[in-house]
Motif scaffolding. Structure first.
Motif, PDB file in Angstrom:
ATOM      1  N   ARG A  52      35.021  43.173  24.450  1.00 39.52           N
ATOM      2  CA  ARG A  52      35.003  43.014  25.905  1.00 39.52           C
ATOM      3  C   ARG A  52      34.273  44.203  26.512  1.00 39.52           C
ATOM      4  NH1 ARG A  52      35.978  37.993  26.333  1.00 39.52           N
ATOM      5  NH2 ARG A  52      36.918  38.105  28.372  1.00 39.52           N
ATOM      6  N   TYR A  55      33.109  44.281  33.672  1.00 35.98           N
ATOM      7  CA  TYR A  55      32.548  43.085  34.293  1.00 35.98           C
ATOM      8  C   TYR A  55      32.438  43.228  35.812  1.00 35.98           C
ATOM      9  CZ  TYR A  55      32.006  38.170  35.564  1.00 35.98           C
ATOM     10  OH  TYR A  55      31.558  37.001  36.095  1.00 35.98           O
ATOM     11  N   CYS A  61      39.182  42.521  37.231  1.00 38.20           N
ATOM     12  CA  CYS A  61      39.159  41.718  36.001  1.00 38.20           C
ATOM     13  C   CYS A  61      39.859  42.350  34.797  1.00 38.20           C
ATOM     14  CB  CYS A  61      37.720  41.360  35.634  1.00 38.20           C
ATOM     15  SG  CYS A  61      36.751  42.753  34.988  1.00 38.20           S
ATOM     16  N   GLU A  63      38.667  44.004  32.372  1.00 39.68           N
ATOM     17  CA  GLU A  63      37.869  43.957  31.144  1.00 39.68           C
ATOM     18  C   GLU A  63      37.454  45.345  30.677  1.00 39.68           C
ATOM     19  OE1 GLU A  63      37.577  41.474  29.263  1.00 39.68           O
ATOM     20  OE2 GLU A  63      38.119  39.842  30.583  1.00 39.68           O
TER      21      GLU A  63
END
Length: 100
Positions: A52, A55, A61, A63
């Motif tokens: 990952r 983002y 998010c 991430e």
């Protein structure tokens, strides 16, 4: 994908990523410094183990989770880079250690 805009007045900040030295710019977040350094993965998914990367860059998010100075599950896009910071790729769920 990301490209830094020209800015000649930024001070270099040294930190480590997974034990290797990396330089960022003062005022950058950890996630921005990682992207600028060409790092493509900052964690692996706790469910599938897939890599990952940052983002949204605004804390929505999750991430960009990394371990910072031994504390896991830190959103790299919300933490401002500090000199000497130790950043580690987070594998799976990571762990959040209690502050001392």
């Amino acid at each position: 994908m990301f490209q830094r805009l020209p800015d000649l007045d930024r001070t270099t900040v040294s930190f480590t990523l997974d034990g290797r030295p990396v330089d960022g710019r003062a005022g950058d977040t950890v996630a921005a410094a990682l992207l600028a350094a060409g790092v493509e993965t900052c964690r692996s998914s706790a469910v599938s183990g897939e890599p990952r990367a940052p983002y949204c860059m605004m804390g929505v998010c999750f991430e960009c989770l990394v371990t910072i100075d031994g504390v896991g599950n830190q959103q790299g896009c919300l933490v401002v880079l500090r000199p000497g910071m130790t950043v580690e790729t987070q594998i799976g769920r990571g762990k959040r250690e209690l502050a001392r």
